[in-house]
Write an enzyme that holds these catalytic residues in place. Structure first.
Site, PDB file in Angstrom:
ATOM      1  N   HIS A 185       0.821  -1.202   0.000  1.00 20.66           N
ATOM      2  CA  HIS A 185       0.000   0.000   0.000  1.00 20.66           C
ATOM      3  C   HIS A 185       0.864   1.266   0.000  1.00 20.66           C
ATOM      4  CE1 HIS A 185      -3.554  -2.459   1.851  1.00 20.66           C
ATOM      5  NE2 HIS A 185      -3.327  -2.746   0.591  1.00 20.66           N
TER       6      HIS A 185
HETATM    7  C1  FAD Z   1       0.446  -7.363  -5.073  1.00 24.10           C
HETATM    8  C2  FAD Z   1      -0.473  -6.226  -4.671  1.00 24.10           C
HETATM    9  C3  FAD Z   1      -1.663  -6.513  -4.003  1.00 24.10           C
HETATM   10  C4  FAD Z   1      -2.510  -5.474  -3.628  1.00 24.10           C
HETATM   11  N1  FAD Z   1      -3.753  -5.776  -3.112  1.00 24.10           N
HETATM   12  C5  FAD Z   1      -4.667  -4.794  -2.965  1.00 24.10           C
HETATM   13  C6  FAD Z   1      -6.009  -5.095  -2.647  1.00 24.10           C
HETATM   14  O1  FAD Z   1      -6.412  -6.251  -2.530  1.00 24.10           O
HETATM   15  N2  FAD Z   1      -6.892  -4.056  -2.509  1.00 24.10           N
HETATM   16  C7  FAD Z   1      -6.491  -2.761  -2.650  1.00 24.10           C
HETATM   17  O2  FAD Z   1      -7.324  -1.859  -2.477  1.00 24.10           O
HETATM   18  N3  FAD Z   1      -5.225  -2.448  -2.956  1.00 24.10           N
HETATM   19  C8  FAD Z   1      -4.314  -3.425  -3.156  1.00 24.10           C
HETATM   20  N4  FAD Z   1      -3.053  -3.111  -3.547  1.00 24.10           N
HETATM   21  C9  FAD Z   1      -2.685  -1.694  -3.670  1.00 24.10           C
HETATM   22  C10 FAD Z   1      -3.300  -0.983  -4.877  1.00 24.10           C
HETATM   23  O3  FAD Z   1      -3.375  -1.845  -5.980  1.00 24.10           O
HETATM   24  C11 FAD Z   1      -2.475   0.275  -5.192  1.00 24.10           C
HETATM   25  O4  FAD Z   1      -2.485   1.137  -4.065  1.00 24.10           O
HETATM   26  C12 FAD Z   1      -3.013   1.049  -6.385  1.00 24.10           C
HETATM   27  O5  FAD Z   1      -3.127   0.212  -7.499  1.00 24.10           O
HETATM   28  C13 FAD Z   1      -2.087   2.233  -6.708  1.00 24.10           C
HETATM   29  O6  FAD Z   1      -2.548   2.886  -7.849  1.00 24.10           O
HETATM   30  P1  FAD Z   1      -1.663   3.974  -8.600  1.00 24.10           P
HETATM   31  O7  FAD Z   1      -2.487   4.509  -9.709  1.00 24.10           O
HETATM   32  O8  FAD Z   1      -1.126   4.939  -7.601  1.00 24.10           O
HETATM   33  O9  FAD Z   1      -0.398   3.188  -9.162  1.00 24.10           O
HETATM   34  P2  FAD Z   1      -0.336   1.924 -10.133  1.00 24.10           P
HETATM   35  O10 FAD Z   1      -1.654   1.249 -10.211  1.00 24.10           O
HETATM   36  O11 FAD Z   1       0.831   1.125  -9.690  1.00 24.10           O
HETATM   37  O12 FAD Z   1      -0.091   2.548 -11.569  1.00 24.10           O
HETATM   38  C14 FAD Z   1       1.070   3.182 -12.008  1.00 24.10           C
HETATM   39  C15 FAD Z   1       1.211   2.915 -13.504  1.00 24.10           C
HETATM   40  O13 FAD Z   1       2.145   3.819 -14.052  1.00 24.10           O
HETATM   41  C16 FAD Z   1       3.024   3.120 -14.907  1.00 24.10           C
HETATM   42  N5  FAD Z   1       4.269   3.868 -14.934  1.00 24.10           N
HETATM   43  C17 FAD Z   1       5.094   4.109 -13.896  1.00 24.10           C
HETATM   44  N6  FAD Z   1       6.138   4.871 -14.292  1.00 24.10           N
HETATM   45  C18 FAD Z   1       5.948   5.125 -15.604  1.00 24.10           C
HETATM   46  C19 FAD Z   1       6.692   5.861 -16.564  1.00 24.10           C
HETATM   47  N7  FAD Z   1       7.820   6.491 -16.238  1.00 24.10           N
HETATM   48  N8  FAD Z   1       6.223   5.921 -17.834  1.00 24.10           N
HETATM   49  C20 FAD Z   1       5.065   5.295 -18.181  1.00 24.10           C
HETATM   50  N9  FAD Z   1       4.338   4.576 -17.294  1.00 24.10           N
HETATM   51  C21 FAD Z   1       4.769   4.496 -16.028  1.00 24.10           C
HETATM   52  C22 FAD Z   1       3.145   1.760 -14.235  1.00 24.10           C
HETATM   53  O14 FAD Z   1       3.665   0.797 -15.126  1.00 24.10           O
HETATM   54  C23 FAD Z   1       1.727   1.509 -13.788  1.00 24.10           C
HETATM   55  O15 FAD Z   1       0.951   0.912 -14.807  1.00 24.10           O
HETATM   56  C24 FAD Z   1      -2.159  -4.116  -3.905  1.00 24.10           C
HETATM   57  C25 FAD Z   1      -0.970  -3.832  -4.580  1.00 24.10           C
HETATM   58  C26 FAD Z   1      -0.135  -4.858  -4.978  1.00 24.10           C
HETATM   59  C27 FAD Z   1       1.139  -4.532  -5.721  1.00 24.10           C
END
Ligand code: FAD
Length: 538
Positions: free
Chosen positions: A474
């Protein structure tokens, strides 16, 4: 050179929502850049496939943290999604919004508009809840939220009855009237298929002519004219491209990559950047600071009755589960193994739950994480009970170590550096054993398998925690929202302090980690952030 109105960096939980909302008006030309590739793999679409993607470099950034003294100098493995849908394509799909007080805390920390009453409409906006519309839930939104009371393993109900025996309220809905108590998790699953934000928000929007999605495109730098962001530099299949945005660049790279990208672009702590030879565009000491996460430990119990280990360890069990899934998209492959849990208080004087408990009718006590290999259940019937503290107060950091955008940043977790965190962790560990010793669960416990009876004294309990605890993934708060550029990175409209035309909209802008899982609040942040972008350009 391409020029659009909005460039969104990262097609993760937040980025897919943003791409959908910003392209709803056909006059807006939107470019979504994603470092990873397609999510059209059964490992992603079949809910339990996350055992495969958990350590598959094809879909995963596979970070490792720096050794942490609080965790016996261990370096921890941190998976992050690198694929359409980002971490929502590899996560455990549990849908928890958090406690109302979490968002009131955000507002009270100097972020007008982010209190519970103001964010609730955005949670509901996204939602297509299986129970339909109500005071607490939305229906007809893009993202399915399902319940699995008829499909979860029977031991989950034993766990719930045990919680009730301990005096906890049984709750039907952690996202409704009773966020506190013991019950079953709701999940982002639609008809047996993972409801990632890619499936929910992006795929329908990809039909629009004004939205372009570029995969295998890793943004390496934000480009500026003076203090205004005008576009990005990007590696697309190995070749550098310059892409320009007329209105805004929105970073949605997640809690590790968004601060990394700001630092690579000259926005961050001036001394750090100068030391690495990066020209300072805007000194912002808070970039990459304030990292928060939930630290969790599992206690494993051998069981007198069948658990999911019996179904998923033997080859014939795996085949049966596969057939069951193929025939009706049901059975253990069609949902998360994280099925039941609780939000409870470890002490009577607390006003809000401080512990988040998980009950999984499966165990992986001997499982080492190996790239590309499926996580394997134990060969004997067993289950696990875990906890993390809801609102840890320790904070770590994310910092680039060179100007090379392809080198991984340093992740320092700094766990357990406050008295409160130490106390909560100790009380949580004790509680896990109390649950297992309470009937009806006690009736099915054969023995405590791990850590085991040799761990008894408070010192041993804490030592065990330090040796075994790990992240529940998280990560958040590394580009935190706040009024003061001295500590915060974005303002309450998610604009990066000191520059124009640049926002961060993802889990990194949380001022404090929420009390539960972080996907639902990230989707909410993206919904609200998208509205702000559109309002500011109306
Ligand atoms: C294994 C795991 C299990 C989890 N289980 C849960 C759960 O059951 N329930 C829950 O609520 N949360 C869960 N979480 C947490 C939740 O999924 C994350 O908090 C949430 O997805 C974060 O979203 P975000 O948009 O901040 O980042 P992300 O969803 O990680 O998205 C970031 C995106 O940006 C892309 N990116 C990064 N840098 C670049 C760049 N320089 N150029 C182009 N693209 C780039 C990445 O490839 C990625 O696709 C879990 C996380 C993980 C890893």
């Amino acid at each position: 050179m391409t020029q659009v109105d909005y460039i969104i960096v990262g097609a993760g939980s937040a980025g897919c929502v943003l791409a959908n909302r910003l392209s709803q008006d056909p006059r807006n030309h939107v470019l979504l850049l994603e470092a990873g590739g397609s999510d059209r793999s059964p490992a992603i679409q079949v809910p339990l496939g996350y055992g495969l993607t958990f350590s598959d470099p094809k879909y995963n950034w596979m970070y490792h943290t720096e050794p942490d003294p609080a965790l016996a100098q261990r370096s921890a493995y941190w998976p992050r999604g690198k694929v359409l849908g980002g971490s929502s394509s590899i996560n455990a799909m549990v849908y928890v919004r958090g406690q109302a007080g979490d968002f009131d805390d955000w507002r009270d920390a100097g972020n007008p508009g982010w209190g519970w009453d103001e964010v609730l409409p955005y949670f509901k906006k996204s939602e297509d809840h299986v129970w339909g519309a109500s005071k607490h839930h939305g229906a007809g939104g893009e993202m399915r939220v399902s319940e699995f009371s008829k499909q979860v393993h029977p031991l989950c109900h034993t766990f719930i009855e045990t919680g009730a025996a301990l005096g906890w309220q049984k709750t039907e809905d952690f996202n409704g009237e009773h966020a506190e108590g013991v019950g079953l998790w709701q999940m982002n699953i639609r008809d047996g298929i993972r409801e990632s934000t890619s499936n929910a928000f992006l795929r329908p929007a990809m039909k629009r002519a004004n939205l372009r999605v570029q995969t295998h495109a890793q943004v390496t730098r934000v480009l500026f004219e003076g203090q205004r962001a005008i576009g990005v530099e990007c590696l697309v299949d190995g070749s550098t491209q310059i892409l320009k945005a007329r209105k805004e660049v929105v970073l949605a790279g997640g809690a590790i990559n968004s601060p990394q990208l700001l630092q690579l672009s000259g926005v961050g702590d001036g001394a750090l950047l100068q030391g690495l030879g990066i020209p300072v565009r805007q000194h912002l000491a808070g970039v990459g600071q304030g990292l928060q996460d939930h630290l969790c430990v599992s206690y494993f119990f051998k069981s007198k009755v069948r658990t999911l280990n019996n179904d998923l360890y033997p080859l014939h069990g795996k085949l049966k589960a596969g057939i069951q899934y193929l025939l009706g998209r049901r059975g253990p492959l069609g949902m998360s193994v994280n099925q039941a849990g609780a939000f409870v208080r470890s002490r009577a004087d607390l006003t809000r739950p401080n512990l988040h408990l998980y009950f999984n009718p499966i165990s992986y006590s001997g499982d080492a994480i190996k790239p590309g290999r499926m996580r394997s259940p134990d060969p004997f019937p067993a289950f696990l009970i875990s906890f993390n503290t809801c609102r840890p107060t320790s904070r770590g950091s994310v910092q680039i170590q060179s100007s090379n955008p392809l080198s991984k940043p340093l992740i320092r977790t700094n766990f357990l550096t406050t008295e409160q965190d130490l106390r909560d962790v100790f009380e949580g560990s004790q509680l896990l054993r109390r649950i297992a010793a309470t009937r009806p669960l006690a009736d099915v416990v054969a023995c405590e398998h791990m850590p085991g009876p040799q761990v008894q004294t408070p010192e041993q309990v804490m030592q065990d925690f330090r040796q075994r605890a790990g992240s529940v993934y998280h990560a958040s708060c590394t580009c935190a929202m706040g009024a003061s550029p001295a500590s915060a990175v974005v303002d309450a409209r998610l604009r990066v302090h000191g520059v124009q035309g640049l926002r961060v909209i993802d889990a990194s802008v949380f001022p404090f980690v929420t009390s539960g899982n972080t996907n639902a609040p990230t989707v909410m942040v993206a919904e609200k952030g998208a509205d702000m972008v559109l309002q500011d350009h109306a």
